[in-house]
Design a protein around this motif. Structure first.
Motif, short mmCIF file in Angstrom:
data_model
loop_
_atom_site.label_atom_id
_atom_site.label_comp_id
_atom_site.label_asym_id
_atom_site.label_seq_id
_atom_site.Cartn_x
_atom_site.Cartn_y
_atom_site.Cartn_z
N PRO A 209 61.48 82.96 136.74
CA PRO A 209 60.28 82.59 136.88
C PRO A 209 60.36 80.83 137.65
N GLU A 210 59.70 80.63 138.50
CA GLU A 210 59.46 79.32 139.20
C GLU A 210 58.17 78.86 139.47
N LEU A 211 57.66 77.80 139.19
CA LEU A 211 56.33 77.26 139.48
C LEU A 211 56.24 76.53 140.73
N LEU A 212 55.15 77.20 141.55
CA LEU A 212 54.91 76.92 142.95
C LEU A 212 54.13 75.23 142.84
N LEU A 213 55.12 74.38 143.68
CA LEU A 213 54.59 73.11 143.75
C LEU A 213 54.36 72.68 145.13
N GLN A 214 54.18 71.42 145.46
CA GLN A 214 53.82 71.19 146.93
C GLN A 214 53.95 69.59 146.92
N GLY B 138 63.51 74.25 133.81
CA GLY B 138 64.11 73.23 134.13
C GLY B 138 63.02 72.22 134.80
N LEU B 139 61.95 72.54 134.47
CA LEU B 139 60.81 71.59 135.25
C LEU B 139 60.88 70.26 134.52
N PHE B 140 61.11 70.05 133.56
CA PHE B 140 60.96 68.61 133.07
C PHE B 140 61.94 67.65 133.60
N GLY B 141 63.26 68.34 133.51
CA GLY B 141 64.13 67.38 134.26
C GLY B 141 64.12 67.29 135.50
N VAL C 14 51.01 68.69 136.96
CA VAL C 14 52.42 68.77 136.88
C VAL C 14 53.15 68.37 135.60
N GLY C 15 53.07 67.16 135.54
CA GLY C 15 53.86 66.44 134.37
C GLY C 15 53.26 67.08 133.04
N THR C 16 52.08 67.53 132.89
CA THR C 16 51.65 67.94 131.64
C THR C 16 52.10 69.33 131.51
N ILE C 17 52.29 70.09 132.49
CA ILE C 17 52.88 71.49 132.39
C ILE C 17 54.29 71.28 131.78
N ALA C 18 54.90 70.42 132.55
CA ALA C 18 56.35 69.93 132.06
C ALA C 18 56.50 69.76 130.68
N GLU C 19 55.78 68.91 130.14
CA GLU C 19 55.62 68.28 128.51
C GLU C 19 55.26 69.58 127.87
N GLY C 20 54.38 70.38 128.16
CA GLY C 20 53.99 71.55 127.48
C GLY C 20 55.21 72.29 127.26
N ILE C 21 55.61 72.66 128.29
CA ILE C 21 57.00 73.48 128.26
C ILE C 21 58.04 73.03 127.24
N GLU C 22 58.24 71.73 127.48
CA GLU C 22 59.16 70.95 126.33
C GLU C 22 59.06 71.15 124.85
N LEU C 23 57.60 71.03 124.80
CA LEU C 23 57.01 71.04 123.43
C LEU C 23 57.40 72.55 122.91
N ALA C 24 57.02 73.66 123.81
CA ALA C 24 57.05 74.73 123.40
C ALA C 24 58.71 75.25 123.04
N LYS C 25 59.54 74.41 123.70
CA LYS C 25 61.03 74.73 123.23
C LYS C 25 61.22 74.01 122.00
#
Length: 207
Positions: A71-76, A173-176, A192-203
């Protein structure tokens, strides 16, 4: 290879804006009393684009592209004059009159990225910077079926003043990746940064 169009914008000048010439925002002075009964004032900005009888300004769009590699997050990428930087963002946009949040998200996704999707989940109302501005939004999860013909080679329908590059980043790998892009000179949108932070917290907490 020449730089993509979004990167060819050049900052020219900054100066005061006469309120009568402002189309998008206005400055306001609020008066309130603090918990001790002391009267205070607060300077802030307000959008002038919110449709009548609508509680929010716009949407941010969370779209996960399920690719063979994961899965990949769509960004721009989009140049933003207030900070004179190209910003890494989720697709987003303002609500039109008589449009629902979900309709707005599906429309903006199609216009900005070319992908056709279905709104599946809507967040609570989020305030972008409540100490400075009343701007708010809903984050809408839009599912994109990658097997559909219209999503095989999506083509954005950008307005003449929009210069946007779409790309996607593996969720794991979103955070990195955001750290890397910041080091390259990009600005990272808080959503975007908050989504990345959320993924790291979940990990970290194995949620």
């Amino acid at each position: 290879m020449s730089d993509p169009k979004y990167a060819q914008s050049k900052f020219l000048s900054r100066g005061p804006l006469d309120p009568k010439d402002a189309k998008w925002t206005k400055l306001v002075l609020s008066t309130y009393t603090d918990p001790n009964g002391v009267e205070r004032t607060w300077e802030s900005a307000e959008r002038q684009t919110r449709p009548a009888n609508c509680p929010i300004d716009g949407v941010g769009i969370v779209t996960i592209l399920n690719k063979e590699t994961g899965p990949e997050l769509l960004l721009q990428k989009q140049y933003r004059p207030p900070i004179d930087k190209v910003v890494i963002e989720v697709p987003a946009g303002l609500i039109d009159p008589n449009e629902t949040v979900e309709e707005c998200a599906v429309r903006e996704l199609k216009e900005e990225t070319g992908y056709v999707g279905v709104a599946e989940q809507t967040s609570c109302v989020m305030f972008n910077d409540p100490g400075f501005c009343n701007t708010n939004l809903n984050m809408v999860h839009v599912r994109v079926d990658m097997s559909l013909a219209e999503n095989q080679n999506p083509k954005p329908e950008l307005e003449e003043n929009e210069f946007i590059e779409c790309f996607s980043v593996p969720l794991a790998g979103l955070f990195g990746e955001m750290k890397r892009l910041e080091q390259e000179g990009y600005a990272i949108d808080a959503r975007v940064g908050t989504i990345a932070e959320g993924i790291e917290l979940a990990k970290r907490f194995k949620l």
